[in-house]
Scaffold this active site. Structure first.
Site, mmCIF file in Angstrom:
data_model
loop_
_atom_site.group_PDB
_atom_site.id
_atom_site.type_symbol
_atom_site.label_atom_id
_atom_site.label_comp_id
_atom_site.label_asym_id
_atom_site.label_seq_id
_atom_site.Cartn_x
_atom_site.Cartn_y
_atom_site.Cartn_z
ATOM 1 N N SER A 102 30.745 33.605 37.090
ATOM 2 C CA SER A 102 31.187 33.835 38.465
ATOM 3 C C SER A 102 32.308 34.655 38.421
ATOM 4 C CB SER A 102 31.822 32.370 38.663
ATOM 5 O OG SER A 102 32.311 32.468 40.110
ATOM 6 N N HIS A 106 39.990 40.825 43.313
ATOM 7 C CA HIS A 106 40.879 41.296 44.574
ATOM 8 C C HIS A 106 41.627 42.676 44.235
ATOM 9 C CE1 HIS A 106 40.715 37.469 46.525
ATOM 10 N NE2 HIS A 106 40.899 36.817 45.178
ATOM 11 N N HIS A 116 32.953 38.897 45.782
ATOM 12 C CA HIS A 116 32.638 37.602 44.888
ATOM 13 C C HIS A 116 30.854 37.701 44.517
ATOM 14 C CE1 HIS A 116 30.391 33.726 45.252
ATOM 15 N NE2 HIS A 116 31.340 33.233 44.305
ATOM 16 N N ASN A 118 28.193 35.339 41.985
ATOM 17 C CA ASN A 118 27.957 34.385 40.658
ATOM 18 C C ASN A 118 26.511 34.069 40.578
ATOM 19 O OD1 ASN A 118 27.133 31.426 41.896
ATOM 20 N ND2 ASN A 118 28.631 32.141 43.164
ATOM 21 N N VAL A 119 25.932 33.661 39.456
ATOM 22 C CA VAL A 119 24.690 33.427 39.042
ATOM 23 C C VAL A 119 24.900 32.032 37.978
ATOM 24 C CG1 VAL A 119 23.503 35.461 39.500
ATOM 25 C CG2 VAL A 119 24.679 35.121 37.253
ATOM 26 N N HIS A 185 36.582 25.376 60.319
ATOM 27 C CA HIS A 185 37.773 24.845 60.803
ATOM 28 C C HIS A 185 38.429 26.086 61.511
ATOM 29 C CE1 HIS A 185 39.098 26.657 57.071
ATOM 30 N NE2 HIS A 185 40.242 26.641 57.675
ATOM 31 N N GLY A 268 35.332 17.454 36.085
ATOM 32 C CA GLY A 268 36.187 17.644 34.859
ATOM 33 C C GLY A 268 36.359 19.030 34.437
#
Length: 310
Positions: A102, A106, A116, A118-119, A185, A268
């Site tokens: 991932s 910036h 961004h 990711n795999v 939101h 975790g």
């Protein structure tokens, strides 16, 4: 060969691909920035909620990137977290294995977009049952100032990457990306999108894996030409202030809505690595309104909307 041996062999092959992908991408980014990544290898031992290892690579304060983070992780746990069983309730509580790469980059220059990618692969099995594996990933672009040629290039790369796996994949994953990277939101898209897929195994293991690898391999071709076009553009305090304000949206999405962040924290995982996507500097402004007719207003009107770029 036993089922467990086959699973172990396949896991090793996927791990090898992901480790190399991290090396290739960070090498290319270090070359164009001029600064090397800091390498932070970590291990989670028996007794932790998760067991496994990974490598977090961070470049900060570079000539081009204010913060570029690229992490590899490979972990095993006693039961799938809730965020991973929304579409697979039959595997709730099953032990699992997850691995992936991932990244979030910036840039310092507001005219260079944040990106961004990711795999990942997740495998799980009930005791005595056959293991089930599925894949996820994608890439998306978050500009602060919009350029149509950049958006078209990025989406063309995504479309070309997915074409060998079926004509339905790009339009489907593009729409999925628009739906996913949406700040509910605020009723606002996070950026111009790209592609996103999750819980994917419909092509069978081999082809689903090949599709995941194709996405990872296409990342540099999708992003670096945009970086090279925008990196030398002059900017001032206004552009920088708007960039920091818009970065706030990035933080809001990652903490409130992102399933990957929730998966890592719920299972975790290593918090410092999970939050490598956070920008180093960010600001919020109460009821910020872009000036009518400005480049900032154009971002909202022309780019932070769902549209077909190719």
């Amino acid at each position: 060969m036993t089922t467990s041996a086959v699973v172990h062999s396949t896991s090793s092959e996927v791990r090898g691909y992901l480790v190399n992908l991290q090396r290739v991408i960070t090498g290319a980014i270090a070359d164009i920035d001029g600064r090397a990544f800091t390498v932070d290898a970590w291990h989670k031992q028996a007794g932790d909620k998760l067991q496994g290892d990974g490598v977090t690579m961070i470049l900060e304060g570079g000539a081009l990137f204010e913060r570029a983070g690229c992490g590899f992780s490979h972990v095993r746990g006693p039961q799938l977290p809730q965020s991973a069983t929304q579409h697979r309730p039959e595997l709730a509580g099953a032990p699992f294995e997850a691995m992936g790469v991932s990244l979030v980059f910036h840039p310092s220059n507001p005219y260079v977009p944040t990106v961004h990618m990711n795999v990942r692969m997740i495998s799980a099995a009930r005791p005595g049952g056959e293991p089930v594996s599925w894949f996820g990933g994608g890439m998306d672009l978050t500009p602060y100032y919009g350029f149509e040629e950049d958006a078209v290039h990025f989406h063309n790369c995504c479309k070309t990457t997915l074409e060998p796996f079926g004509p339905d994949k790009y339009p489907r994953f593009k729409a999925w990306c628009d739906d996913y990277f949406y700040l509910k939101h605020r009723s606002e898209q996070r950026g111009i999108g790209g592609i996103f897929f999750d819980d994917f195994s419909e092509l069978g293991f081999s082809q689903s894996l090949s599709m995941m690898e194709a996405v990872g391999d296409s990342f540099l071709n999708a992003y670096l030409p945009i970086v090279q076009r925008r990196r030398t553009m002059a900017y001032g305090e206004r552009e920088r202030a708007f960039q920091l304000y818009r970065r706030g949206r990035y933080v809001e999405f990652n903490l409130v809505w992102d399933r990957g962040t929730h998966f890592g924290l719920q299972s975790g995982g290593r918090t410092e690595s999970i939050l490598l996507s956070m920008p180093p500097l960010v600001s919020w402004s109460y009821q910020h309104l872009a000036e009518r007719g400005s480049a900032e207003a154009e971002l909202y009107e022309r780019f932070l909307v769902r549209k077909d770029w190719v």
